[in-house]
Motif scaffolding. Structure first.
Motif, PDB file in Angstrom:
ATOM      1  N   TYR A  97      -4.151  -7.059   5.472  1.00 52.45           N
ATOM      2  CA  TYR A  97      -3.715  -8.326   4.857  1.00 52.45           C
ATOM      3  C   TYR A  97      -2.699  -9.032   5.758  1.00 52.45           C
ATOM      4  O   TYR A  97      -2.627 -10.264   5.795  1.00 52.45           O
ATOM      5  CB  TYR A  97      -3.074  -8.056   3.491  1.00 52.45           C
ATOM      6  N   TYR A 210       7.154 -15.035  -4.597  1.00 52.53           N
ATOM      7  CA  TYR A 210       5.991 -14.231  -4.223  1.00 52.53           C
ATOM      8  C   TYR A 210       6.370 -12.872  -3.638  1.00 52.53           C
ATOM      9  O   TYR A 210       5.540 -11.976  -3.540  1.00 52.53           O
ATOM     10  CB  TYR A 210       5.051 -15.013  -3.305  1.00 52.53           C
ATOM     11  N   PHE A 213       5.937 -11.124  -6.888  1.00 50.19           N
ATOM     12  CA  PHE A 213       4.528 -10.994  -7.267  1.00 50.19           C
ATOM     13  C   PHE A 213       3.794 -10.008  -6.361  1.00 50.19           C
ATOM     14  O   PHE A 213       2.983  -9.193  -6.819  1.00 50.19           O
ATOM     15  CB  PHE A 213       3.844 -12.366  -7.199  1.00 50.19           C
ATOM     16  N   ALA A 214       4.079 -10.052  -5.060  1.00 50.40           N
ATOM     17  CA  ALA A 214       3.393  -9.144  -4.119  1.00 50.40           C
ATOM     18  C   ALA A 214       3.813  -7.705  -4.389  1.00 50.40           C
ATOM     19  O   ALA A 214       2.992  -6.782  -4.392  1.00 50.40           O
ATOM     20  CB  ALA A 214       3.722  -9.535  -2.679  1.00 50.40           C
ATOM     21  N   TYR A 215       5.111  -7.525  -4.687  1.00 49.62           N
ATOM     22  CA  TYR A 215       5.612  -6.164  -4.920  1.00 49.62           C
ATOM     23  C   TYR A 215       4.946  -5.548  -6.164  1.00 49.62           C
ATOM     24  O   TYR A 215       4.439  -4.433  -6.132  1.00 49.62           O
ATOM     25  CB  TYR A 215       7.139  -6.176  -5.096  1.00 49.62           C
ATOM     26  N   ALA A 217       2.162  -6.498  -7.669  1.00 49.57           N
ATOM     27  CA  ALA A 217       0.697  -6.382  -7.520  1.00 49.57           C
ATOM     28  C   ALA A 217       0.326  -5.151  -6.698  1.00 49.57           C
ATOM     29  O   ALA A 217      -0.698  -4.507  -6.925  1.00 49.57           O
ATOM     30  CB  ALA A 217       0.125  -7.636  -6.856  1.00 49.57           C
ATOM     31  N   GLY A 218       1.204  -4.796  -5.774  1.00 50.32           N
ATOM     32  CA  GLY A 218       0.921  -3.654  -4.906  1.00 50.32           C
ATOM     33  C   GLY A 218       1.348  -2.328  -5.489  1.00 50.32           C
ATOM     34  O   GLY A 218       1.076  -1.266  -4.935  1.00 50.32           O
ATOM     35  N   SER A 234      -1.163  -4.826  -1.168  1.00 54.07           N
ATOM     36  CA  SER A 234      -0.549  -6.173  -1.193  1.00 54.07           C
ATOM     37  C   SER A 234       0.972  -6.097  -1.213  1.00 54.07           C
ATOM     38  O   SER A 234       1.656  -7.088  -0.972  1.00 54.07           O
ATOM     39  CB  SER A 234      -1.037  -6.957  -2.413  1.00 54.07           C
ATOM     40  N   VAL A 278      -1.104 -16.046   0.408  1.00 55.66           N
ATOM     41  CA  VAL A 278      -0.386 -14.979  -0.304  1.00 55.66           C
ATOM     42  C   VAL A 278      -0.722 -15.037  -1.789  1.00 55.66           C
ATOM     43  O   VAL A 278      -0.971 -14.018  -2.435  1.00 55.66           O
ATOM     44  CB  VAL A 278       1.141 -15.097  -0.088  1.00 55.66           C
ATOM     45  N   THR A 282      -2.508 -11.834  -3.644  1.00 54.83           N
ATOM     46  CA  THR A 282      -1.790 -11.171  -4.749  1.00 54.83           C
ATOM     47  C   THR A 282      -2.413 -11.494  -6.105  1.00 54.83           C
ATOM     48  O   THR A 282      -1.909 -11.093  -7.141  1.00 54.83           O
ATOM     49  CB  THR A 282      -0.315 -11.611  -4.777  1.00 54.83           C
ATOM     50  N   GLN A 284      -2.478 -14.245  -7.704  1.00 54.28           N
ATOM     51  CA  GLN A 284      -1.678 -15.167  -8.522  1.00 54.28           C
ATOM     52  C   GLN A 284      -1.966 -16.580  -8.046  1.00 54.28           C
ATOM     53  O   GLN A 284      -1.063 -17.356  -7.724  1.00 54.28           O
ATOM     54  CB  GLN A 284      -0.179 -14.827  -8.391  1.00 54.28           C
TER      55      GLN A 284
END
Ligand code: 57M
Length: 359
Positions: A97, A210, A213-215, A217-218, A234, A278, A282, A284
Motif C-alpha cells: 500500500y 486518517y 482511520f488507518a490505525y 482499519a489495520g 492498512s 488513503v 482504509t 472510508q
C-alpha cells in the motif's frame, strides 16, 4: 528503512522493539517530515526566488491578491520531498500500500509540476491545458484503482457512514469509483488552494483524521469492535498520514498569511490525491466527503456558480467562486476567511470520527 534495519536488532537491544509500534513510527514520521520542511523551507524559498519562479496573479481575481504577484510558488516540491523521505525512513517498505500511495503522490505531483512549470516558467497561461491535465490524472487514478482492486482480499464494498449494514459491492466497478474519489479530491484541494494556508490547514486536519482511520482499519480487534472493514496492512498508512501531516504542518509555517511561498499545483494535486487514495484503501471513501467537507463545499460553490451563470445567462450566486473569494469580496480580511474555514474543517473532522462509534 529504519524499521527493516533496526527492528531485527531488538533481541540484542531491547529498546529497538519500539520500532514495531505503528504509534511510535507515526509520531517520528510526523516529526521527521515536519523538520525537513521547517529546515529546508528558507532555502527553497530563496532558490525559487533566484529561479524567478514567482506566482502570476490573474487580473480578474480579487484586488487584494494583486500584491501577491511574484510570491515563490511550486513549494509542493518541498512537501513531496519531505513526505517521500520520511515514508522511506519510517514505513515498512514491504507493505505494497505504501508504494501505491507514493505512486499517487509522485504521479499527481509530476502532473502538477508540469502544469506549474509551463504556466509559471514558460509563461504558457493555459499550462498543460484542462483536458490534458484531467486525462493524465484520470489515467493515473484508474491505474491506482486497478492496483488497489488487484490487492488480494481487498473488499470492493463501499462503506456508507452511519449505515454499517449498507455496503454495496461494486465489483470491478470499484476501480472507476476509486479513480473518481482520487481525481475528485485532488481537484477539490486544488480549487481550495486560493488563500494563504487555506488548503494546507484542512489537508493537515484530514491527514490527522486518517491517521486514526488507518490505525483502526489495520487493527483486527478494534475494527471488529467498531464494526468497520478490517484492511490488513492498512495500519502502515497511519505512518504515511503522519508524514503527510508533518510535511503539511512544516509547509504551513511558511505558507501562513502573509505567505512566503505557495504550494502550486505540484502540491495541491498531490496532497488531494494522497487523501483520496488513503480514503480508498482504509475503506472510508464516502466519509472523505465529511472529513474533507471544506474541499467539497469549495468545489460545489464553483459547480453551482458556473451552472447558475450558464442557466441565467450571466447571473451569479456568489460574488465570486470558489467560496473563499465570495467572503473576501464581502470584506472579510483574508486571515479571517482562512481561520474560519479551518474551524469548519476541525468540526467536520470531529463529526467524521464520531461515525466510528455510530452504528
Ligand atoms: C486553482 N489557484 C489559485 C497557487 C496555488 C473554474 C474555476 C473555478 C477555476 C479556478 C482556478 O483557476 N483554480 C486554480 C486555484 C491561485 O493559486 C495558485 O494555484 C495553486 C493551487 N493550484 O498553490 O500557486 C491563486 O490563489 C491565491 N493563493 C493565495 N495563497 C496561497 O497559499 O493567495 C494561492 C495559494 C494565487 C493567489 O492569488 O494566484 C486561484 O485562485 O487561481 N478559478 C478561480 O478560482 C477563479 N474564480 C473564478 O474565475 N470564478 C468565476 C467562475 C469561473 C466560477 C466566477 O466566480 O464567476 C479565481 N481565481 C483567480 N482569479 N486566480 C478568481 C479569479
Amino acid at each position: 528503512m529504519l524499521y527493516h534495519l533496526l527492528y531485527p536488532l531488538h533481541d540484542q537491544i531491547s529498546f529497538l522493539n519500539v520500532f514495531r509500534y505503528i504509534t511510535f513510527r507515526t509520531i517520528y514520521a510526523s516529526l521527521t517530515a515536519f523538520l525537513i520542511c521547517f529546515l529546508l523551507g528558507p532555502w527553497v524559498i530563496r532558490k525559487l526566488r533566484t529561479l524567478q519562479i514567482g506566482q502570476y496573479i490573474r487580473k480578474d481575481g480579487p484586488e487584494t491578491h494583486f500584491d501577491k504577484a511574484g510570491t515563490p510558488t511550486m513549494g509542493g516540491i518541498l512537501i513531496l520531498f519531505s513526505i517521500t523521505v520520511s515514508t522511506l525512513l519510517w514505513n515498512d517498505l514491504a507493505n505494497h500500500y505504501i508504494w501505491i500511495v507514493l505512486l499517487v503522490a509522485v504521479g499527481n505531483g509530476a502532473i502538477g509540476f508540469i502544469d506549474d512549470y509551463l504556466m509559471q516558467v514558460k509563461k504558457r497561461s493555459k499550462g498543460l491545458g484542462v483536458r490534458m491535465k484531467f486525462a493524465l490524472q484520470i489515467a493515473l487514478a484508474l491505474l491506482t484503482g486497478y492496483l488497489v482492486y488487484m490487492t488480494p482480499d481487498f473488499s470492493t464494498q463501499v462503506t456508507i457512514p452511519f449505515f454499517k449494514n449498507l455496503a454495496p459491492d461494486l465489483g470491478v466497478g470499484y476501480i472507476l469509483f476509486a479513480a473518481l474519489v482520487i481525481v475528485g479530491t485532488s481537484n477539490a484541494v486544488n480549487l481550495t488552494d486560493g488563500l494563504d494556508g487555506l488548503a494546507a490547514g484542512p489537508v493537515l486536519i484530514a491527514a490527522v483524521t486518517y491517521i486514526v482511520f488507518a490505525y483502526v482499519a489495520g487493527h483486527a480487534r478494534i475494527a471488529e469492535y467498531l464494526q468497520i472493514n478490517h484492511v490488513p496492512g492498512s495500519g502502515e498508512l497511519a505512518i504515511f498520514c503522519g508524514s503527510l501531516a508533518g510535511a503539511t504542518l512544516g509547509f504551513l509555517w511558511f505558507n501562513t498569511y502573509p505567505a512566503q511561498i505557495f504550494m502550486g499545483d505540484v502540491g495541491s494535486l498531490s496532497l488531494g490525491g494522497m487523501l483520496g487514495v488513503v480514503a480508498v484503501i482504509t475503506k472510508q471513501e464516502i466519509l472523505l466527503v465529511i472529513v474533507g467537507g471544506l474541499f467539497v463545499i469549495e468545489a460545489l460553490s464553483v459547480i453551482f456558480q458556473v451552472s447558475f451563470f450558464k442557466v441565467t445567462n450571466g447571473r451569479r450566486i456568489f460574488k465570486m467562486a470558489p467560496l473563499h473569494h465570495h467572503f473576501e469580496l464581502k470584506g472579510w480580511p483574508e486571515p479571517k476567511v482562512i481561520v474560519r474555514f479551518w474551524i469548519i474543517s476541525i468540526a467536520l473532522a470531529l463529526l467524521s470520527m464520531s461515525t466510528l462509534k455510530m452504528r
